[in-house]
Design an enzyme around this catalytic site. Structure first.
Site, PDB file in Angstrom:
ATOM      1  N   ASN A  35       0.834  -1.212   0.000  1.00 48.03           N
ATOM      2  CA  ASN A  35       0.000   0.000   0.000  1.00 48.03           C
ATOM      3  C   ASN A  35       0.864   1.255   0.000  1.00 48.03           C
ATOM      4  OD1 ASN A  35      -2.280  -1.604   0.156  1.00 48.03           O
ATOM      5  ND2 ASN A  35      -2.661  -1.227   2.324  1.00 48.03           N
ATOM      6  N   ARG A  77      -4.870   2.101 -13.252  1.00 50.06           N
ATOM      7  CA  ARG A  77      -3.502   2.261 -12.760  1.00 50.06           C
ATOM      8  C   ARG A  77      -2.890   0.949 -12.281  1.00 50.06           C
ATOM      9  NH1 ARG A  77      -3.738   6.804  -9.501  1.00 50.06           N
ATOM     10  NH2 ARG A  77      -2.815   8.144 -11.078  1.00 50.06           N
ATOM     11  N   HIS A  88     -14.952   2.957 -14.785  1.00 51.15           N
ATOM     12  CA  HIS A  88     -14.792   2.164 -13.566  1.00 51.15           C
ATOM     13  C   HIS A  88     -16.053   1.357 -13.261  1.00 51.15           C
ATOM     14  CE1 HIS A  88     -14.253   1.829  -9.031  1.00 51.15           C
ATOM     15  NE2 HIS A  88     -13.100   1.386  -9.482  1.00 51.15           N
ATOM     16  N   TYR A 111     -11.900  -9.778  -1.712  1.00 52.19           N
ATOM     17  CA  TYR A 111     -12.575  -8.483  -1.610  1.00 52.19           C
ATOM     18  C   TYR A 111     -14.054  -8.725  -1.334  1.00 52.19           C
ATOM     19  CZ  TYR A 111      -8.643  -6.024  -3.940  1.00 52.19           C
ATOM     20  OH  TYR A 111      -7.426  -5.491  -4.278  1.00 52.19           O
ATOM     21  N   ARG A 139     -14.058   2.230   4.940  1.00 55.01           N
ATOM     22  CA  ARG A 139     -12.825   1.489   5.224  1.00 55.01           C
ATOM     23  C   ARG A 139     -11.599   2.389   5.219  1.00 55.01           C
ATOM     24  NH1 ARG A 139      -9.364   0.059   1.324  1.00 55.01           N
ATOM     25  NH2 ARG A 139     -10.971  -0.198  -0.258  1.00 55.01           N
ATOM     26  N   HIS A 172     -14.969  -3.674   0.142  1.00 54.43           N
ATOM     27  CA  HIS A 172     -14.910  -3.007  -1.157  1.00 54.43           C
ATOM     28  C   HIS A 172     -16.281  -2.616  -1.710  1.00 54.43           C
ATOM     29  CE1 HIS A 172     -13.724  -2.773  -5.557  1.00 54.43           C
ATOM     30  NE2 HIS A 172     -12.748  -2.090  -4.987  1.00 54.43           N
TER      31      HIS A 172
END
EC number: 2.7.4.1
Length: 719
Positions: free
Chosen positions: A54, A409, A439, A472, A568, A596
């Protein structure tokens, strides 16, 4: 943007958390999972790896962007906590150094804990003598041929080192002078080597092996000192879309450029480095003192993921118990296409299997009645079964349209590969939309049934990725609702052509309408509360950064509406501030699975309005991405969503609440321990077991069924 509510100025910086500092707080919550001794030992090590991964991305993108702003002389404060780029960088350094120090403290504790399981991470000189020949052989035949020492002098300038590469700095005495050299450790060979003796397993890191044999690389010279260092480079580069004739080619150029971006962070193993050498490297890389991090241990702890995998067979009891995603409750043993003609089907991953979604596309590809398949892809797995099904569909003569988002990305290279492969199979591939990232998660299957066309639509909160669907938490819906079908067709026409913004029946699409709908729904809740006194909003998302939405939530709180936010990650809103956000509660859940899913609930005086979405309430999702917000109209599914959010709000094991100062604390109360993720795993397994028992239980036939059975038997004998 300035907003007052009566005599209250809602723009004061003390009501907000800075985006970057809030993200660091989230990453600390990830580190807390490595500190939680209720998690198995190897899983604690895994969380340290996730923390490091991360942080790498944070520096490559967010810190790099701030550094670019400072270099350009941009000193305008951001619009919430009102910190300038330079102020943000200073505070990031202070907070991150503190957290990274805690990371390495915990790493060293966990490595020490491994010893009781006969696993030791050691230096080469600590290896038993009878294993040294094996070590030497590994170096001579498995490592040495891959190494290239790079001397640095007037004829050999400082090399351009790859992003995130691990390097060894070497000081060499050449009699006349002290020279320097760099040994870059190849990324394609193992980071560690294992040596066994009886029940004991010794692990040695590759940088320690190379250092141990360093004189073999510099024969005839005296090596004075060595230490490892690592560079993180700017990956926040611009893709030049406007002038690109072929976006695929432009993306490939961009990927090469990104590997050699400017250095934004220098990490140094501080146990051997000298001050003079560090100053020299800083000057070579053109980084600032503020960009240097000294750590008490090995660099790049993302390698712990591989170490955990390596140890998993021997120490599988130090991992989570294996969880197998179950058959979705909403689907049971029904065929997905047959059932969706009767009602909507809901999916909750990873508690419920993602396999039905894979089957949805596969069966459509194989069915001769399928006319067309259209789908958006943002991130998919390396060996995606969905990609294979789309290829098969095109090869079977079906019309297949796929939007592959090339600008996702760190998935650009993967997506370029898939785009080419799909095109070769005969799919019509869209590369995305200029200046926007697509997205949204939507798939449309059109079949000819009973001499008419029927559309089946899958809408989701997460990617069509069969691997991440196991870790997820995401949600999805399959429907044949005629209005949504019309919307889906219009949506894909918008993506594939030059059509202006379509009018939609039920879908709400960014960058056009999602923010406006959120603001209108919150306004409606304020109005409803004034009339009925029962206003309530629950939102679950990954991050909240959009100031317009935050300001409107402040208004709702001031009006008395109860607002519960399950966020989150980043949360730029401070809850519980008297007179501003005292009716807002913020909870973050970090646990085994990455939270998620995005759910938005408005009480609406008891006539609940619930949406699922691919979008967080972030400015980028509102204006820079193509997103879908879709309503959940089935009352049973809506109840499941409400029950789920209330369950998460009650989580006193993995839940943390944010106080009015922006600090997070574990939820502690006198109620029975509740881990919402563990609860949902058990619930799904119980349903799966019940379904299995129902399937194996002998079926008792009614009298009429028995009559029908005997009639069939008699007919058989008559034949």
């Amino acid at each position: 943007m300035h907003r007052n509510l009566g005599d209250k100025d809602l723009n004061l910086p003390q009501y907000y958390n800075n985006r970057e500092l809030s993200w660091l707080d989230f990453n600390y919550r990830v580190l807390q999972e490595a500190q939680d001794k209720n998690n198995p030992l190897l899983e604690q090590l895994n969380f340290i790896s996730i923390f490091s991964s991360n942080l790498d991305e944070f520096f490559m993108v967010r810190v790099a962007g701030l550094q670019d702003q400072v270099k350009m002389g941009y000193d305008k404060p951001e619009n919430k906590a009102q910190l300038t780029p330079k102020q943000q960088l200073v505070q990031i350094k202070l907070k991150n150094k503190e957290i990274v120090d805690l990371q390495y403290k915990r790493y060293n504790e966990l490595i020490d804990d491994l010893k009781q399981y006969q696993v030791e991470i050691i230096k080469p000189e600590q290896l038993p003598d009878d294993l040294l020949p094996q070590l030497e052989s590994e170096f001579k035949y498995g490592i040495l041929p891959t190494l290239t020492p790079l001397g640095i002098d007037a004829y050999h300038p400082f090399p351009k080192l790859n992003n995130k590469s691990l390097n060894i700095f070497v000081d060499i005495d050449t009699e006349d002078d002290i020279n320097s050299a760099i040994v870059q450790i190849p990324s394609l060979i193992s980071r560690f080597y294992s040596f066994n003796k009886g029940d004991k397993q010794y692990i040695i890191l590759i940088e320690d092996i190379i250092t141990y044999f360093i004189n073999d690389l510099f024969s005839g010279y005296t090596v004075l000192n060595t230490f490892t260092f690592r560079i993180t480079r700017n990956a926040d580069l611009t893709i030049h879309e406007d002038g690109a004739e072929d976006l695929l080619i432009e993306i490939e150029r961009f990927l090469k450029e990104r590997k050699r971006g400017t250095a934004v962070r220098l990490e140094v193993d501080g146990r051997q480095a000298t001050h003079e050498d560090i100053v020299w490297i800083i000057n070579q890389l053109d980084v600032h003192d503020n960009d240097v991090y000294f750590v008490d241990g090995p660099l790049d702890l993302t390698m712990l993921t591989d170490l955990v995998d390596h140890l998993s067979n021997k120490l599988k009891y130090l991992k989570y118990n294996k969880y197998v995603p179950q058959i979705p409750q909403s689907l049971g043993n029904h065929n997905i296409f047959d059932l969706s003609l009767k009602r909507d089907i809901f999916f909750h991953h990873p508690y419920e299997s993602f396999e039905p979604i894979v089957d949805f596309i596969r069966e459509a590809a194989e069915d001769p009645n399928t006319i067309a398949i259209k789908q958006t892809l943002y991130r998919v797995s390396k060996d995606s079964p969905i990609i294979n099904s789309l290829k098969n569909a095109a090869e079977n003569g079906k019309q297949v349209t796929v939007l592959v988002e090339l600008k996702a990305r760190f998935d650009e290279e993967n997506n370029v590969h898939w785009a080419r492969m799909l095109e070769e199979a005969g799919c019509h591939v869209i590369y995305g939309m200029t200046h926007l990232k697509t997205h949204s998660k939507i798939a449309l299957v059109v079949k000819r049934m009973n001499n008419k066309l029927t559309s089946f639509i899958h809408l989701g909160t997460g990617n069509y990725n069969d691997k991440t669907a196991n870790i997820y938490t995401d949600m999805g819906l399959i429907t044949t609702n005629a209005e949504i079908a019309e919307d889906a067709i219009n949506f894909f026409n918008y993506l594939s052509g030059y059509s202006v913004k379509p009018e939609y029946n039920k879908l709400i699409v960014a960058p056009f309408d999602i923010r406006d709908v959120f603001l209108a729904r919150i306004d409606n809740e304020i109005k409803s509360h004034r009339e009925n006194g029962n206003g309530k909003i629950i939102m679950k998302m990954n991050s909240l950064t959009d100031k317009d939405i935050i300001l409107k939530l402040f208004e709702a709180s001031c009006a008395g509406v109860k607002v519960q936010l399950i966020i989150r990650g980043i949360c730029c809103l401070k809850p519980g501030v008297p007179g501003i956000s005292e009716n807002i509660e913020v909870v973050s859940i970090v646990g085994r699975f990455l939270e998620h899913s995005r759910i938005y609930h408005f009480h609406n005086n008891g006539d609940d309005i619930i949406y699922l979405s691919s979008a967080d309430a972030m400015t980028r999702n509102m204006i820079k991405r193509v997103e879908i917000l879709f309503p959940v109209e089935d009352k049973n599914i809506a109840k499941r969503l409400l029950d789920y959010m209330n369950l998460q709000l009650s989580d006193n094991q993995k839940g943390r609440y944010q106080d009015e100062l922006g600090q997070y604390h574990y939820i502690e109360n006198n109620l029975s321990p509740l881990n919402s993720q563990a609860f949902l795993m058990k619930e799904a397994m119980d349903y799966g077991q019940q379904l299995k028992e129902d399937n194996t239980r002998p079926q008792v036939m009614s009298v009429n069924e028995r009559k029908g059975w005997f009639t069939k038997i008699r007919k058989q004998f008559r034949k």
